[in-house]
Enzyme design. Structure first.
Site, short mmCIF file in Angstrom:
data_model
loop_
_atom_site.label_atom_id
_atom_site.label_comp_id
_atom_site.label_asym_id
_atom_site.label_seq_id
_atom_site.Cartn_x
_atom_site.Cartn_y
_atom_site.Cartn_z
N LYS A 112 -7.34 1.39 -3.33
CA LYS A 112 -6.93 1.23 -1.99
C LYS A 112 -7.23 2.14 -0.83
O LYS A 112 -7.81 1.95 0.15
CB LYS A 112 -5.63 0.62 -1.77
N THR A 118 1.09 -1.12 0.05
CA THR A 118 -0.11 0.16 0.01
C THR A 118 1.07 1.21 0.10
O THR A 118 1.56 1.32 0.82
CB THR A 118 -0.91 0.04 1.37
N LYS A 173 -0.72 5.22 8.31
CA LYS A 173 0.30 5.43 7.30
C LYS A 173 -0.63 5.43 5.96
O LYS A 173 -0.49 6.27 5.21
CB LYS A 173 1.15 4.22 7.17
#
Length: 297
Positions: free
Chosen positions: A182, A107, A250
Site C-alpha cells: 500500500k 492503512t 497520514k
C-alpha cells in the site's frame, strides 16, 4: 450502493469493525453476498443504522462482535485505532474463537501488522494485513483492490469472502507485506498527482483547452487513472469529494517513516508531502488529493 452480482459462496459468520466511508459499504457487500454479519462501530448509532439497513446484527464491543465469527474484518483510522479494536479485555482478539482470522483493511504501519500478527498467533488466531486501494467509490461498487500479507493458508480461507467487496485480493508475502505494498501504491499516486497538477497548470498558462488536451494525451502513454478521473475535476477546480488530503498525509507519513528504516530514498515523495502540508495550511484538509494543483494557481 451499486447493484452487483455475487458468486455463489458458503455463508459464513463474520464481523466487521469500523463503519466509516469505507467500512460501511464493505460490510454491506458481505451481507448482500449472504454472509451473517455482526458489526461494531465506536459510534453505536452507526452500527444500529447499518444493521437496520442490511439486516445484520450490531454489538457494543469488538469482543462481542467477533464472538463466533470465522473472519473478523476491520477498517479503522490508524495504528492506535487498530490496537484499540484488537487487544485488551474488550478487543476482538479476546472474543475470537481458536483458528479464526482477523483481516485488517486499515492503512497502517507494517510494524503494527507484524505486532498484531504475533499477538494473534499467541492466541491461536491468524492475522492478515490487507489495506485496500480504490477509495470510497471502489468500496461502494465492490471493486476494491486488496493487498495482503500473512499466512498463505489463512489467506486462502479469507480470499473468497473478501471478494464480496473486491475485484482483486492478492497475497504479496508475510505479515506486513500488504502494508508495504500500500505504501508503494501511495508513492505512485503522490508522484502522479503532482505531475498531473504541473501539467494542467502549465497547459492553462499556455492558453490550451486542457480538457481537449487530456482527451488526446489520455489515449497515449501519459494515460492514468488519475488523469481520467481527476484531470477534468482539477480543471474545473472541484475538490469536495474523494480521498482527503489529511488521509494522504497520514499515509505518506507511514511511507516516509518506513523509508527511514529501510534506507529507501524518496525525494519526490517527501517534497509532495510538504506540498500537501501547504494545502492543509490553506484549509484544504478534507479536500481531495487532486487539490494539490491549487498550489500552482
Amino acid at each position: 450502493m451499486t447493484t452487483r452480482a455475487y458468486d455463489p459462496i458458503e455463508s459464513r459468520p463474520v464481523a466487521f469493525l469500523g463503519l466509516g466511508v469505507m467500512g460501511h459499504p464493505m460490510a454491506g457487500h458481505l451481507a448482500r453476498a449472504g454472509h451473517r454479519v455482526t458489526v461494531y462501530n465506536r459510534t453505536a448509532s452507526k452500527s444500529a443504522a447499518w444493521a437496520k439497513e442490511y439486516g445484520g446484527a450490531s454489538a457494543p464491543t469488538p469482543r462481542e462482535a467477533a464472538a463466533g465469527a470465522d473472519v473478523v474484518f476491520a477498517c479503522v483510522g490508524n495504528d492506535d485505532d487498530l490496537r484499540s479494536v484488537t487487544i485488551g479485555a474488550d478487543g476482538a482478539f479476546a472474543g475470537m474463537k481458536p483458528g479464526a482470522i482477523f483481516v485488517d483493511h486499515t492503512t497502517a504501519s507494517a510494524a503494527v501488522a507484524r505486532e498484531l500478527a504475533a499477538a494473534a498467533r499467541e492466541r491461536g488466531l491468524e492475522f492478515i494485513d490487507a489495506p485496500v486501494s480504490g477509495g470510497n467509490l471502489g468500496a461502494i461498487n465492490g471493486a476494491l483492490t486488496v493487498m495482503c500479507g500473512g499466512n498463505a493458508e489463512a489467506f486462502e480461507k479469507i480470499q473468497p469472502v473478501a471478494l464480496a467487496f473486491s475485484k482483486a485480493v492478492t497475497l504479496l508475502g508475510e505479515s506486513g507485506a500488504g502494508q508495504l505494498a500500500k505504501m508503494v501504491n501511495q508513492i505512485c499516486i503522490a508522484g502522479l498527482v503532482q505531475g498531473l497538477s504541473e501539467a494542467i497548470a502549465f497547459g492553462e498558462k499556455a492558453g490550451l483547452d486542457m480538457k481537449a488536451v487530456l482527451g488526446v494525451i489520455g489515449k497515449g502513454a501519459a494515460q492514468s487513472w488519475q488523469m481520467d478521473n481527476r484531470g477534468p475535476t482539477m480543471i474545473d477546480n472541484k475538490f469536495d469529494f474523494g480521498f482527503a488530503v489529511d488521509w494522504m498525509r497520514k499515509d505518506l507519513g507511514l511511507v516516509l517513516d518506513e523509508a527511514k528504516r529501510n534506507g529507501a530514498r524518496l525525494p519526490v515523495t517527501a517534497l509532495v508531502d510538504q506540498f500537501y502540508a501547504d494545502i492543509q495550511a490553506q484549509g484544504g484538509n478534507r479536500q481531495d488529493t487532486s487539490s494539490l494543483i491549487k498550489r500552482l494557481r
